[in-house]
Each structure stands twice: as structure tokens, then as C-alpha cells.
Design an enzyme around this catalytic site. Structure first.
Site, PDB file in Angstrom:
ATOM      1  N   HIS A 355       3.172  -7.817   3.466  1.00  0.00           N
ATOM      2  CA  HIS A 355       2.021  -8.035   2.591  1.00  0.00           C
ATOM      3  C   HIS A 355       1.060  -9.102   3.099  1.00  0.00           C
ATOM      4  CE1 HIS A 355       3.681  -5.760  -0.915  1.00  0.00           C
ATOM      5  NE2 HIS A 355       4.826  -6.102  -0.354  1.00  0.00           N
ATOM      6  N   LYS A 546      -8.268 -13.900  -9.299  1.00  0.00           N
ATOM      7  CA  LYS A 546      -7.193 -13.718  -8.325  1.00  0.00           C
ATOM      8  C   LYS A 546      -6.655 -15.099  -8.023  1.00  0.00           C
ATOM      9  CE  LYS A 546     -10.297 -11.739  -5.618  1.00  0.00           C
ATOM     10  NZ  LYS A 546      -9.946 -10.609  -4.780  1.00  0.00           N
ATOM     11  N   ARG A 547      -5.516 -15.186  -7.315  1.00  0.00           N
ATOM     12  CA  ARG A 547      -5.024 -16.508  -6.926  1.00  0.00           C
ATOM     13  C   ARG A 547      -6.105 -17.262  -6.159  1.00  0.00           C
ATOM     14  NH1 ARG A 547       0.425 -17.740  -7.654  1.00  0.00           N
ATOM     15  NH2 ARG A 547      -0.255 -19.698  -6.784  1.00  0.00           N
ATOM     16  N   LYS A 552      -9.716 -16.167   0.248  1.00  0.00           N
ATOM     17  CA  LYS A 552     -10.349 -15.295  -0.752  1.00  0.00           C
ATOM     18  C   LYS A 552     -11.782 -15.739  -1.058  1.00  0.00           C
ATOM     19  CE  LYS A 552      -5.846 -14.286  -2.922  1.00  0.00           C
ATOM     20  NZ  LYS A 552      -5.664 -12.814  -2.859  1.00  0.00           N
ATOM     21  N   THR A 654      -5.421  -5.628  -5.080  1.00  0.00           N
ATOM     22  CA  THR A 654      -5.142  -4.585  -6.067  1.00  0.00           C
ATOM     23  C   THR A 654      -6.010  -4.801  -7.306  1.00  0.00           C
ATOM     24  OG1 THR A 654      -3.255  -5.932  -6.732  1.00  0.00           O
ATOM     25  CG2 THR A 654      -2.787  -3.992  -5.398  1.00  0.00           C
ATOM     26  N   LYS A 658      -8.277  -2.189  -9.994  1.00  0.00           N
ATOM     27  CA  LYS A 658      -8.342  -2.214 -11.461  1.00  0.00           C
ATOM     28  C   LYS A 658      -9.805  -2.245 -11.921  1.00  0.00           C
ATOM     29  CE  LYS A 658      -4.056  -4.724 -11.172  1.00  0.00           C
ATOM     30  NZ  LYS A 658      -3.442  -6.059 -11.034  1.00  0.00           N
TER      31      LYS A 658
HETATM   32  C1  26Q Z   1       6.907 -17.878   0.082  1.00  0.00           C
HETATM   33  C2  26Q Z   1       7.719 -18.967   0.403  1.00  0.00           C
HETATM   34  C3  26Q Z   1       8.120 -19.847  -0.567  1.00  0.00           C
HETATM   35  C4  26Q Z   1       7.729 -19.639  -1.865  1.00  0.00           C
HETATM   36  C5  26Q Z   1       6.933 -18.551  -2.190  1.00  0.00           C
HETATM   37  C6  26Q Z   1       6.517 -17.679  -1.206  1.00  0.00           C
HETATM   38  C7  26Q Z   1       5.634 -16.538  -1.543  1.00  0.00           C
HETATM   39  C8  26Q Z   1       5.586 -16.009  -2.813  1.00  0.00           C
HETATM   40  C9  26Q Z   1       4.722 -14.977  -3.119  1.00  0.00           C
HETATM   41  C10 26Q Z   1       4.820 -15.978  -0.581  1.00  0.00           C
HETATM   42  C11 26Q Z   1       3.959 -14.926  -0.886  1.00  0.00           C
HETATM   43  C12 26Q Z   1       3.903 -14.427  -2.173  1.00  0.00           C
HETATM   44  C13 26Q Z   1       2.991 -13.362  -2.583  1.00  0.00           C
HETATM   45  C14 26Q Z   1       2.163 -12.725  -1.775  1.00  0.00           C
HETATM   46  C15 26Q Z   1       1.206 -11.733  -2.277  1.00  0.00           C
HETATM   47  O1  26Q Z   1       1.019 -11.564  -3.473  1.00  0.00           O
HETATM   48  N1  26Q Z   1       0.540 -10.980  -1.380  1.00  0.00           N
HETATM   49  C16 26Q Z   1      -0.434  -9.972  -1.812  1.00  0.00           C
HETATM   50  O2  26Q Z   1       0.244  -8.746  -1.961  1.00  0.00           O
HETATM   51  C17 26Q Z   1      -0.601  -7.768  -2.536  1.00  0.00           C
HETATM   52  C18 26Q Z   1       0.218  -6.520  -2.767  1.00  0.00           C
HETATM   53  O3  26Q Z   1       0.472  -5.870  -1.562  1.00  0.00           O
HETATM   54  C19 26Q Z   1      -1.822  -7.513  -1.663  1.00  0.00           C
HETATM   55  O4  26Q Z   1      -2.672  -6.637  -2.349  1.00  0.00           O
HETATM   56  C20 26Q Z   1      -2.547  -8.817  -1.349  1.00  0.00           C
HETATM   57  O5  26Q Z   1      -3.572  -8.570  -0.398  1.00  0.00           O
HETATM   58  C21 26Q Z   1      -1.564  -9.834  -0.810  1.00  0.00           C
HETATM   59  O6  26Q Z   1      -2.215 -11.091  -0.623  1.00  0.00           O
END
Ligand code: 26Q
Length: 814
Positions: A355, A546-547, A552, A654, A658
Site C-alpha cells: 500500500h 484524509k490523514r 498529500k 479511496t 467516495k
Molecule cells: C507502521 C508502523 C508502525 C505503526 C503503524 C504503521 C502503519 C499503520 C498504518 C503504517 C501504515 C498504515 C496505513 C497505511 C495506509 O492507509 N495506506 C493507504 O492505503 C490505502 C488503501 O490501499 C491507499 O488508498 C492509500 O493510497 C494508502 O496511503
């Protein structure tokens, strides 16, 4: 399912199970009573679904994910059971307002953002398609933090979402398993003469499953999301116990129960934390044990030959990828299989979804930590790597550089385990989440692996479920669409194309416009409540939620707003399009720059909203605590969707889908799924700007933002205002880090490079908005062409190319 029986159930739960009286207590009890009534109506279907899959001996998929961002469940369950009208009628008779009860449900915020919400949409689509997919995750006691804005700054508050109980979960203590940590390996000689391994002297933690029903749409299917809770074993440390340290000994429970205490925010400062690795292994081990327990129960311990044909494990990013080594361990150490047999099973069942394209976001764990926490797993990873290195060197004899590059173990003074490489080596499928992302993966991050195994790599463009993200969240548009083309789209989103000819019908466009207006009013009400700022529904609603992350480019958005403010101040307001700009999103607690951007947005908002000159022309708000439930009101009320990441950085996105589905027009870069959105909507119905991913890499070579700013009067004006301290009168220098980043030749996000192109695209959007008929057509084109972005399509593709399962028909009970 009829009104009378729903009404009886509701009253029974409210008055007897919960013991409340009319009109006392909070809305929570009304919600809980209704949730229990609805849950009863899922139970038979839930059991029938499990029975049907077992009877068919169906091939199954486990979707392993550290995050499931489910949001609320009540409305979704009523929609999928098609009892919405009946419930409404039953409650009306009782003098209860359904919308009010719905507000009593807490969001299940067990995810950060896109990746977690994607997992939730996947489960909805799999249940609707009758695919036997079980979600496996963690039952965090505390979900994503609540964001509070104080003096313009983000504060984090704990999200104790289970405090009032969770009516949707069913504890399954009978499937509890034990997860080991620490200890060491002992070898012994097996019956056949080979070496076997025992993992001993471990600290054990119990994993207790809690099941959540996932109803399909009107089809009798109810799949399962199984979430693990960590509990201490009842075995105390006997030495301490006998030495008379009873309380100290009991207190050890905490260590174990901490494992599922809190969801980690996606925060680079949290990288490498031991507790996170504990969580990942806890999920992987409990889930793999659960599958093996189920397998042995139905197939015995001698049928491992057919295990791979019947089981799939989809890894949602590398977070659960330790499952590769854990499956090896369970098959070898607990089931007595040899390495080759176990490896064949593993590499025919594991599949990995990536991702991210940001190299710094690829997960790596210190070998030292691994050795201490999961010694047996590290041995297995070393062996996987040794065999893999042999393969690499036979493929590229003498290419030691390539071996170093591809090794699962990154050498160095603090050697690291590269989790993405473990996932790739252990999987038969590796996919990205949008066409561009998948292409860039094989050209960049995973190039070597693609050269070795081109057939493993594939794309699966993301989607969202139209049940939640159109049918449930936008009842006005749902009714208009159903009136016009019927309701086939609820399970076949491509059917929305039938709306296209109606775009030429003035009466239809008028109705479309009126629905959008009502949705904007709902959003305006929410903004007034949450931000205390009035949005005028006749203005263009310009939204970015979004985050918060630099890539972004929420910053680029604010620069545009400051530019508009400048224009107002200099009287450049001929043919002005009134705009209400909404920005929302959480910053990781340790992400200083993202938090400073939130503060900047709030300060700019304060200045603009307080300046009488902006009256009727411009508003800006930062929307606090953005979450699933907020998006359900935000996306139907949006005119312009901001998807403005630096090209090549957003894997998919995503939220963009929406918005499109709800008839917003996108202003965006050629990044992630935006490219496919533009292809589907048509280029005339999309406001494109910015460098391409290729150009981004070229421009970087010789990037001089100072010169770009100096050569552009509008940009120079914006920077002058920022640098003069206009938005931080009482705190000089406060935004210097932001100013520096814009002016830095090393700005990775190239904010300055895309400024002019963004401003021009915004002007085209503003002009287009003034021609209402034209805008409504664009809006219709977007919604009507959003069919591709249903997770129903995404899940069909996963199933056709990766999982290859048969569907499991379930016959709804009489
Ligand atoms: C990693 C290490 C330690 C703690 C947390 C994490 C962590 C947690 C969540 C790293 C990444 C995430 C989430 C990533 C994420 O949401 N990526 C998004 O995924 C979507 C679904 O595929 C995409 O549409 C987005 O482009 C992408 O940024």
C-alpha cells in the site's frame, strides 16, 4: 422481520435485558436495544453461512489485517437485511427517532485511514458476493485517537470505544489459543532421524476471539470478522508467587493484556517499537493457529497435501507478514512436516498487498529485537533467506550486489529484517492498489523481485462499497437514482451508467441539483455544529479530508486559499465564485510538520472568517476528528474533491472514489487511482493539474523554488503574506518550518512546482461552477461513471486472479 416483531424485540431488550424505563438513560440504551434486535436477525444466517462453507468444504480466504476501520454497524446491518423501513415504522410507533438512536453508536475506529477502511469495504463486498472470506484482526481496547482542536492545535484523546459494551461482538472462548514470546529453541532427534525444534521457556499469552457479523446485501450470507483479545494465562510466575509476591505476580497480567490495548497510529516515530512487533506476531500466530485448528477438525492431521488448495491468506501490507514464518513454524514444529512440504504450502497460500511507494515507509525490524522476542521465528527467517540467496545466486551468478540488495536480512551494524521481502519471497501473488502504483512498484521498489518472478506481480485497483458510500450515506441520491434507473446498482455498480442519457434531461438535472443542495445543507449544519462557522449552500463546497501528511499536500490547498484571500483583499473579485473550503484529518501524534500545518490552517481560517471583506466570498474551516461517520455526511455534500498529492506518492486513495460516487468533481494530480477516475469520468469532467510522476523525478534534479516564487506574482504575494507573520501575529517565526519547506530545493513534495498549475485548475473549476447546468452535468457524469470503483469489482478480481474460490450460496431462513 415485520414491524410488530421488531417492535416487540426492541421493547424486550430495552425494558428487560437492559432494564431501562421510557425516557430515562442516554440514547445509548435505545441504540443498544435496537442493535440487539437487529443482531438476533443475523444469527441464523450467520450460523447457516458457516455451515454451508463447511458442508461444501469450500476454499477459504483469511484477510489478515492489523486494521479494520468499520465505523458504525447498525445502519449498514439494517440496509443489508432490508429492514430499514420496518425498523423506522416500529420505532415511530414507539415514539422513538431512528436517526437519534443511530447517534448512540460509537464508531469502531480500529484503523488509521485508507488501509483499514479498505479492509472494511472488502468484507462488505465479499459477504455480498458470497465469497467465504474471514477477516482476522485485533480487538484494540482503544481505537484511533479522538482529535480535539484547542487554540488551533491538535490534541489527542483516548478512544475508549468499548466502554459501554459492544452489542455486535460475540466472545468465542472455546477457540482461545496460546501465543508464545521469548524463550529459546531446543533441538531433538525426530523419529525419522531428522532434527526437530521445540520453542521452550516462553512467556505465553492467551488469544481470545471475538466475532463480529458481516452481513451481505440481502442474500442470506453473514461472514465473520474475528478479532483477537490478549489475556494473561492464569499461570503466575511461581517463584514470585511462592516468595509471597502475590500482587506483583498478578500484576504481570498487564504485560500480556497490553498487547491489544491500543491501535498504533501510523507514525514514523513509533517505528521499531517492541509492542508493535508483539501485536503483529500475536495476530499472525493466533490466526494461523485458528485456521490449522479448523483444518485438523475437518480434515484430520494427514491431509496436508490438500491444505494449499483450500486455504488462502491475504496479507494487508507487511504488518501481518510474520505469518509467513509462523505458518512454517506451525507446520514443521507442531504438525511434523518437513521444510519442503511446509514451504510448498506456505508459498501456495500467502498473497501480499502493498500500500505504499514511500521507501521510508517499508517495514524493517531489528534482528536483535526479533532474536529476543521471537527467536524461533528468526531462525526460520534465516533459513528462508539462506535458501532464497541460493536461488538468487544461481539466477545471477557472481552478482553479489544483487544478493545484498535482495536479502531479507539487511546487513549493517544493526542488521534488519525487511518485512516486504519476506512477504514477497513467501507469497505467490504480490499486488499494488492502483494501476500506476503497481507499475511503479515493479519499476522501482521491487524491481529485482519482478525480474526474478514477473508472474507474481499484479494490480488490483482499490474500490469502496457502494452500500455504505452511496446507498446508506446518501438517501436522497439513492431515491433519485432508484426512481430513474431502478436499484440494480446496489449490487452492480456499473448499472449507474444508465443515468448517462438522463444528464440531457433538464428536469432530472434539477432534481439532481436539489438533492445535492439538501446534502450540502446537512453538511453545513454539521460544520456549524463542529466548527461554529456558517457555510452558504450556494457556494462551492471544496473539500479535502484524509490523514494529514506532507505528500498529500494539504499545504498546497491552504496556499490556494491564501491566494483567494489576497485576491479579495486587492479587489480582484470580478465574476467571483463563492467558496467554502473544508479541510480535515488527523496527524500522527509525533508528526511535527503535519501538526504545524493543522495550526496554519486554523490560523488562516480564523483570519479569513473574521474579515468582513470575505463575507459571501470565502470561508475556511478545519473539521475536527475526521472519521468514518463524518465522511458519511461530508462526501454527499461536496462539490469539489481535492486529490492533490505529489504524483507517484499516493498509492491509490479511496476517499477520491467516495466523492466521485456521490457526484463530486475532482481536482487532482495524475496520481494513484485519480488516473483511473479521470479515465472513467472523462477528462472534461475532471480538473487536472500538476507534474506527472515521471516529471516529478526529473524536476527534482534541479529544483529551485525561490526562482519559481519570484517569477510568479500571485505566489510571491502568498509568500509575502505568510512570511510577514500575517497569520501568526503573536507568535513570530511560528510557521518558519513550513516556509522553509516550501522554499527548500530539497522539498520532496514539490509544493512550489505545482502551485501555478493548481491555481489555474482551481480557476477553471470556479468558472465551471458558475454555469450550474454544466456543473450538474459534470456531477452526473462522475457518479454515473463510478462503476469501476466498487469493491465488488475489486473482490471479483482478487477472486479470479488470486484466491480462485467458489461462492458459497446460503439460503435465507424462512
Ligand atoms: C507502521 C508502523 C508502525 C505503526 C503503524 C504503521 C502503519 C499503520 C498504518 C503504517 C501504515 C498504515 C496505513 C497505511 C495506509 O492507509 N495506506 C493507504 O492505503 C490505502 C488503501 O490501499 C491507499 O488508498 C492509500 O493510497 C494508502 O496511503
Amino acid at each position: 422481520m415485520d414491524v410488530q416483531s421488531l417492535s416487540d424485540s426492541y421493547r424486550h431488550y430495552y425494558h428487560y435485558t437492559l432494564g431501562r424505563d421510557n425516557g430515562d438513560g442516554s440514547v445509548h440504551y435505545g441504540f443498544a436495544a435496537l442493535a440487539m434486535a437487529v443482531r438476533d436477525r443475523l444469527m441464523e444466517r450467520w450460523k447457516a453461512t458457516a455451515r454451508a462453507a463447511n458442508q461444501m468444504d469450500a476454499t477459504r480466504t483469511c484477510y489478515l489485517s492489523m486494521e479494520f476501520l468499520m465505523g458504525r454497524a447498525l445502519n449498514n446491518a439494517m440496509l443489508n437485511l432490508e429492514i430499514h423501513e420496518e425498523v423506522k415504522a416500529a420505532l415511530t410507533e414507539l415514539g422513538v427517532e431512528l436517526e437519534e438512536l443511530e447517534e448512540g453508536e460509537h464508531d469502531a475506529g480500529l484503523g488509521n485511514g485508507g488501509l483499514g477502511r479498505l479492509a472494511a469495504c472488502f468484507l462488505d463486498s465479499c459477504a455480498t458476493l458470497q465469497l467465504p472470506v474471514t477477516g482476522y484482526g485485533l480487538r484494540y481496547e482503544y481505537g484511533m485517537f479522538r482529535q480535539v482542536i484547542k487554540d488551533g492545535y491538535q490534541l489527542e484523546e483516548p478512544d475508549h470505544w468499548l466502554r459501554n459494551g459492544n452489542p455486535w461482538e460475540l466472545e468465542r472462548p472455546e477457540f482461545t489459543c496460546t501465543v508464545k514470546f521469548g524463550g529459546r529453541t531446543e533441538y531433538y532427534v525426530q523419529d525419522g532421524g531428522g532434527l526437530g525444534a521445540h520453542w521452550v521457556d516462553t512467556h505465553d499469552v492467551l488469544a481470545v476471539p471475538y466475532d463480529i457479523p458481516i452481513p451481505g446485501y440481502n442474500n442470506g450470507t453473514v461472514n465473520t470478522l474475528r478479532l483477537w483479545k490478549a489475556e494473561a494465562t492464569d499461570e503466575f510466575d511461581l517463584d514470585e508467587f511462592n516468595a509471597g509476591f502475590y500482587p506483583e505476580s498478578v500484576a504481570q497480567k498487564n504485560q500480556a493484556e497490553n498487547i491489544t490495548m491500543v491501535l498504533y497510529p501510523n507514525d514514523s516515530s513509533e517505528n521499531g517499537k517492541e509492542l508493535r512487533l508483539r501485536q503483529q506476531y500475536f495476530l499472525a500466530s493466533a490466526s494461523m493457529q485458528d485456521v490449522i485448528r479448523h483444518w485438523v477438525k475437518h480434515h484430520g492431521t494427514e491431509a496436508w497435501d490438500s491444505f494449499a488448495a483450500k486455504n488462502r491468506f491475504q496479507l494487508n501490507d507487511t504488518h501481518p507478514s510474520i505469518a509467513v514464518a509462523e505458518l512454517m513454524r506451525l507446520l514443521m514444529d507442531e504438525q511434523g512436516l518437513g521444510w519442503d512440504e511446509a514451504w510448498a504450502i506456505t508459498t501456495h497460500t500467502m498473497a501480499y498487498t502493498n500500500h505504499t511507494l514511500l521507501p521510508e515507509a517499508l517495514e524493517r525490524w531489528s534482528v536483535g529485537l526479533f532474536k529476543q522476542l521471537l527467536p524461533r521465528l528468526l531462525e526460520i527467517i534465516y533459513e528462508i533467506n539462506a535458501r532464497f540467496m541460493t536461488l538468487v545466486s544461481s539466477h545471477w551468478p557472481g552478482d553479489t550486489d544483487r544478493m545484498r540488495r535482495m536479502s531479507i536480512i539487511e546487513e549493517g551494524h544493526d542488521p534488519m529484517v525487511r518485512m516486504a521481502y519476506l512477504a514477497i519471497v513467501g507469497s505467490f501473488s504480490v499486488n499494488g492498489v492502483a494501476a500506476l502504483h503497481s507499475k511503479l512498484l515493479v519499476e522501482g521498489l521491487f524491481k529485482d523481485f519482478h525480474e526474478l518472478w514477473p508472474e507474481k506481480f499484479n494490480n488490483k485497483t482499490n474500490g469502496v462499497t457502494q452500500r455504505r458510500w452511496l446507498a446508506a450515506c446518501n438517501p436522497g441520491l439513492r431515491a433519485l437514482i432508484n426512481d430513474t434507473i431502478g436499484d440494480e446498482w446496489i449490487t452492480q455498480l456499473e448499472a449507474l451508467q444508465k443515468l448517462l442519457p438522463h444528464a440531457d434531461n433538464a428536469a432530472f438535472r434539477q432534481r439532481w441539483h436539489e438533492v445535492k443542495r439538501q446534502n450540502k445543507q446537512r453538511l453545513a449544519d454539521l460544520v456549524l455544529k463542529e466548527c461554529g462557522v456558517e457555510f452558504d449552500v450556494d457556494a462551492m463546497f471544496d473539500v479535502q479530508v484524509k490523514r494529514m501528511h506532507e505528500y498529500k499536500r494539504q499545504l498546497l490547498n491552504v496556499l490556494h486559499v491564501i491566494h483567494l484571500y489576497n485576491r479579495i483583499k486587492r479587489g480582484d473579485t470580478n465574476d467571483w465564485t463563492p467558496r467554502c473550503v473544508l479541510i480535515g484529518g488527523k496527524a500522527a501524534p509525533g508528526y511535527y510538520q503535519a501538526k504545524l500545518i493543522i495550526k496554519l490552517i486554523n490560523n488562516v481560517a480564523q483570519v479569513i472568517n473574521a474579515d468582513p471583506d470575505t463575507q459571501g466570498k470565502l470561508r475556511l474551516v478545519f473539521f475536527p476528528d475526521y472519521r468514518v461517520t463524518a465522511m458519511e455526511t461530508i462526501c454527499p455534500g461536496t462539490d469539489l474533491s481535492e486529490q492533490i498529492s505529489t504524483a507517484g506518492k499516493e498509492a491509490s486513495g479511496t476517499g477520491n472514489m467516495k466523492f466521485m460516487m456521490n457526484g463530486a468533481v475532482t481536482i487532482g494530480t495524475l496520481d494513484g487511482a485519480n488516473i483511473e477516475i479521470r479515465e472513467e469520468a472523462g477528462e472534461d469532467n475532471f480538473f487536472l493539474f500538476g507534474l506527472t510522476a515521471e516529471e516529478v523525478e526529473l524536476v527534482r534534479q534541479d529544483y529551485r523554488p525561490d526562482e519559481i516564487i519570484a517569477a510568479d506574482d500571485d505566489f510571491a504575494e502568498v509568500m509575502r503574506l505568510l512570511e510577514s507573520g500575517y497569520f501568526n501575529q503573536f507568535n513570530p517565526g511560528q510557521f518558519d518550518p513550513i516556509i522553509h519547506s516550501i522554499r527548500s530545493p530539497h522539498d520532496p513534495w514539490l509544493v512550489a512546482a505545482d502551485f501555478r498549475s493548481f491555481i489555474d485548475a482551481q480557476q477553471r473549476a470556479a468558472t465551471a461552477y458558475q454555469d450550474r447546468d454544466h456543473w450538474v452535468r459534470m456531477s452526473i457524469m462522475n457518479a454515473a461513471n463510478s462503476g469501476k470503483f466498487s469493491t465488488d469489482r475489486t473482490m471479483r478480481e482478487y477472486n479470479e486472479d488470486i484466491w480462485r474460490m467458489e461462492t458459497v450460496p446460503v439460503h435465507p431462513p424462512e
